[in-house]
Design a protein around this motif. Sequence first.
Motif, PDB file in Angstrom:
ATOM      1  N   MET A 187       0.849  -1.194   0.000  1.00  0.00           N
ATOM      2  CA  MET A 187       0.000   0.000   0.000  1.00  0.00           C
ATOM      3  C   MET A 187       0.887   1.247   0.000  1.00  0.00           C
ATOM      4  O   MET A 187       1.802   1.356   0.806  1.00  0.00           O
ATOM      5  CB  MET A 187      -0.767  -0.034   1.306  1.00  0.00           C
ATOM      6  CG  MET A 187      -2.239   0.153   1.392  1.00  0.00           C
ATOM      7  SD  MET A 187      -3.389   0.280   0.120  1.00  0.00           S
ATOM      8  CE  MET A 187      -4.333   1.619   0.776  1.00  0.00           C
ATOM      9  N   SER A 188       0.590   2.153  -0.873  1.00  0.00           N
ATOM     10  CA  SER A 188       1.360   3.397  -0.924  1.00  0.00           C
ATOM     11  C   SER A 188       0.847   4.382   0.118  1.00  0.00           C
ATOM     12  O   SER A 188      -0.315   4.352   0.501  1.00  0.00           O
ATOM     13  CB  SER A 188       1.239   4.041  -2.311  1.00  0.00           C
ATOM     14  OG  SER A 188       1.725   3.173  -3.299  1.00  0.00           O
ATOM     15  N   PHE A 189       1.747   5.266   0.552  1.00  0.00           N
ATOM     16  CA  PHE A 189       1.390   6.345   1.473  1.00  0.00           C
ATOM     17  C   PHE A 189       0.973   7.542   0.631  1.00  0.00           C
ATOM     18  O   PHE A 189       1.685   7.936  -0.301  1.00  0.00           O
ATOM     19  CB  PHE A 189       2.603   6.702   2.337  1.00  0.00           C
ATOM     20  CG  PHE A 189       2.304   7.686   3.443  1.00  0.00           C
ATOM     21  CD1 PHE A 189       2.005   7.242   4.718  1.00  0.00           C
ATOM     22  CD2 PHE A 189       2.323   9.066   3.211  1.00  0.00           C
ATOM     23  CE1 PHE A 189       1.735   8.137   5.749  1.00  0.00           C
ATOM     24  CE2 PHE A 189       2.047   9.967   4.233  1.00  0.00           C
ATOM     25  CZ  PHE A 189       1.753   9.499   5.514  1.00  0.00           C
ATOM     26  N   LEU A 190      -0.201   8.140   0.930  1.00  0.00           N
ATOM     27  CA  LEU A 190      -0.705   9.268   0.148  1.00  0.00           C
ATOM     28  C   LEU A 190      -0.419  10.568   0.895  1.00  0.00           C
ATOM     29  O   LEU A 190      -0.958  10.811   1.975  1.00  0.00           O
ATOM     30  CB  LEU A 190      -2.223   9.128  -0.080  1.00  0.00           C
ATOM     31  CG  LEU A 190      -2.711   7.771  -0.625  1.00  0.00           C
ATOM     32  CD1 LEU A 190      -4.210   7.805  -0.882  1.00  0.00           C
ATOM     33  CD2 LEU A 190      -1.962   7.396  -1.902  1.00  0.00           C
ATOM     34  N   LEU A 191       0.469  11.375   0.308  1.00  0.00           N
ATOM     35  CA  LEU A 191       0.866  12.630   0.931  1.00  0.00           C
ATOM     36  C   LEU A 191       0.354  13.803   0.099  1.00  0.00           C
ATOM     37  O   LEU A 191       0.699  13.942  -1.070  1.00  0.00           O
ATOM     38  CB  LEU A 191       2.402  12.709   1.025  1.00  0.00           C
ATOM     39  CG  LEU A 191       2.964  14.007   1.621  1.00  0.00           C
ATOM     40  CD1 LEU A 191       2.594  14.142   3.101  1.00  0.00           C
ATOM     41  CD2 LEU A 191       4.487  14.064   1.458  1.00  0.00           C
ATOM     42  N   GLY A 192      -0.482  14.621   0.715  1.00  0.00           N
ATOM     43  CA  GLY A 192      -0.943  15.835   0.042  1.00  0.00           C
ATOM     44  C   GLY A 192       0.126  16.903   0.161  1.00  0.00           C
ATOM     45  O   GLY A 192       0.753  17.043   1.210  1.00  0.00           O
ATOM     46  N   LEU A 193       0.337  17.650  -0.920  1.00  0.00           N
ATOM     47  CA  LEU A 193       1.298  18.759  -0.901  1.00  0.00           C
ATOM     48  C   LEU A 193       0.533  20.019  -1.283  1.00  0.00           C
ATOM     49  O   LEU A 193      -0.060  20.083  -2.366  1.00  0.00           O
ATOM     50  CB  LEU A 193       2.438  18.504  -1.888  1.00  0.00           C
ATOM     51  CG  LEU A 193       3.481  19.628  -2.019  1.00  0.00           C
ATOM     52  CD1 LEU A 193       4.228  19.835  -0.707  1.00  0.00           C
ATOM     53  CD2 LEU A 193       4.469  19.320  -3.141  1.00  0.00           C
ATOM     54  N   THR A 194       0.519  20.986  -0.392  1.00  0.00           N
ATOM     55  CA  THR A 194      -0.248  22.197  -0.677  1.00  0.00           C
ATOM     56  C   THR A 194       0.541  23.419  -0.253  1.00  0.00           C
ATOM     57  O   THR A 194       1.624  23.321   0.330  1.00  0.00           O
ATOM     58  CB  THR A 194      -1.635  22.128   0.009  1.00  0.00           C
ATOM     59  OG1 THR A 194      -2.471  23.146  -0.549  1.00  0.00           O
ATOM     60  CG2 THR A 194      -1.539  22.291   1.517  1.00  0.00           C
ATOM     61  N   GLY A 195      -0.016  24.573  -0.559  1.00  0.00           N
ATOM     62  CA  GLY A 195       0.646  25.828  -0.229  1.00  0.00           C
ATOM     63  C   GLY A 195       0.121  26.909  -1.149  1.00  0.00           C
ATOM     64  O   GLY A 195      -0.294  26.639  -2.267  1.00  0.00           O
ATOM     65  N   SER A 196       0.134  28.114  -0.661  1.00  0.00           N
ATOM     66  CA  SER A 196      -0.400  29.230  -1.437  1.00  0.00           C
ATOM     67  C   SER A 196       0.552  29.597  -2.578  1.00  0.00           C
ATOM     68  O   SER A 196       1.683  29.124  -2.644  1.00  0.00           O
ATOM     69  CB  SER A 196      -0.617  30.430  -0.520  1.00  0.00           C
ATOM     70  OG  SER A 196      -1.520  30.071   0.506  1.00  0.00           O
ATOM     71  N   ILE A 197       0.073  30.460  -3.450  1.00  0.00           N
ATOM     72  CA  ILE A 197       0.828  30.927  -4.607  1.00  0.00           C
ATOM     73  C   ILE A 197       2.186  31.507  -4.173  1.00  0.00           C
ATOM     74  O   ILE A 197       2.264  32.206  -3.166  1.00  0.00           O
ATOM     75  CB  ILE A 197      -0.002  31.968  -5.389  1.00  0.00           C
ATOM     76  CG1 ILE A 197       0.742  32.413  -6.652  1.00  0.00           C
ATOM     77  CG2 ILE A 197      -0.389  33.161  -4.518  1.00  0.00           C
ATOM     78  CD1 ILE A 197      -0.100  33.280  -7.575  1.00  0.00           C
ATOM     79  N   THR A 205       0.600   3.564 -10.466  1.00  0.00           N
ATOM     80  CA  THR A 205       1.878   3.927  -9.845  1.00  0.00           C
ATOM     81  C   THR A 205       2.169   2.999  -8.682  1.00  0.00           C
ATOM     82  O   THR A 205       1.299   2.758  -7.854  1.00  0.00           O
ATOM     83  CB  THR A 205       1.821   5.389  -9.351  1.00  0.00           C
ATOM     84  OG1 THR A 205       1.360   6.199 -10.423  1.00  0.00           O
ATOM     85  CG2 THR A 205       3.177   5.879  -8.919  1.00  0.00           C
ATOM     86  N   ASP A 206       3.414   2.490  -8.631  1.00  0.00           N
ATOM     87  CA  ASP A 206       3.730   1.574  -7.532  1.00  0.00           C
ATOM     88  C   ASP A 206       4.793   2.128  -6.577  1.00  0.00           C
ATOM     89  O   ASP A 206       5.398   1.384  -5.825  1.00  0.00           O
ATOM     90  CB  ASP A 206       4.142   0.194  -8.079  1.00  0.00           C
ATOM     91  CG  ASP A 206       5.330   0.286  -9.039  1.00  0.00           C
ATOM     92  OD1 ASP A 206       5.866   1.402  -9.204  1.00  0.00           O
ATOM     93  OD2 ASP A 206       5.706  -0.754  -9.612  1.00  0.00           O
ATOM     94  N   ALA A 207       4.995   3.442  -6.584  1.00  0.00           N
ATOM     95  CA  ALA A 207       5.947   4.047  -5.639  1.00  0.00           C
ATOM     96  C   ALA A 207       5.412   3.888  -4.209  1.00  0.00           C
ATOM     97  O   ALA A 207       4.207   3.749  -4.015  1.00  0.00           O
ATOM     98  CB  ALA A 207       6.146   5.526  -5.974  1.00  0.00           C
ATOM     99  N   ASP A 208       6.321   3.908  -3.236  1.00  0.00           N
ATOM    100  CA  ASP A 208       5.877   3.748  -1.839  1.00  0.00           C
ATOM    101  C   ASP A 208       5.184   5.003  -1.317  1.00  0.00           C
ATOM    102  O   ASP A 208       4.311   4.943  -0.460  1.00  0.00           O
ATOM    103  CB  ASP A 208       7.046   3.346  -0.930  1.00  0.00           C
ATOM    104  CG  ASP A 208       8.200   4.353  -0.937  1.00  0.00           C
ATOM    105  OD1 ASP A 208       8.254   5.209  -1.852  1.00  0.00           O
ATOM    106  OD2 ASP A 208       9.060   4.273  -0.039  1.00  0.00           O
TER     107      ASP A 208
END
Length: 197
Positions: free
Chosen positions: A1-11, A101-104
């Motif tokens: 199972m892959s780890f799902l990491l959200g990446l966010t940030g303002s302009i 995608t099979d990345a960790d």
Amino acid sequence: MSFLLGLTGSIGMGKSTTAKLFAEMGCAVWDADAAVHRLYAPGGAAVAPMQAAFPDAIVDGAVSRDALRGVIQADPSALKEIEQIVHPLVGQDREQFKAETDADILVFDVPLMFETGGNAAMDAVACVSVSADIQQERVLARGTMSLEQFEQIRAKQMPNDEKCERSDFVIVTDTLDHARQQVQAVVEQIRAGLNDA
């Protein structure tokens, strides 16, 4: 199972650069803006439904963002209809990425992660951050928008402090080396957790 990491940030916070750093560390990166570009390109999944709803927005067989801006300026209520067409297609693009995608660690680069509630589908969220002065300096240095346009965009986004508070990780992008060290630490921490699981 892959780890799902959200990446966010303002302009202007350095999100695109930070996404590249995650890719360098062997993470697979899905970019929401790039997905929209794919959908809007000739032959993209959004072209036909957009042509049916907003024929003026199609230029040379693709959805023109400039023409769309004109449509929304003429009729602000059109934005909701555009979102109803585009958001499900973006969701399909994201699911296809996850399936193929099979990345960790899968990194989802989504500017409006909290605003759209996308954080609920993530295992954790990382927010890029920098001082308001550096943010403004970076955006204006691009030469693509005025101070007034920048302030309008910033006003629509959740305040940076709030995004940072709601995130599991905060990556300060004041220098590239500093950002790289923090990305490395985040990736190592997540991988350590995956190995323990």
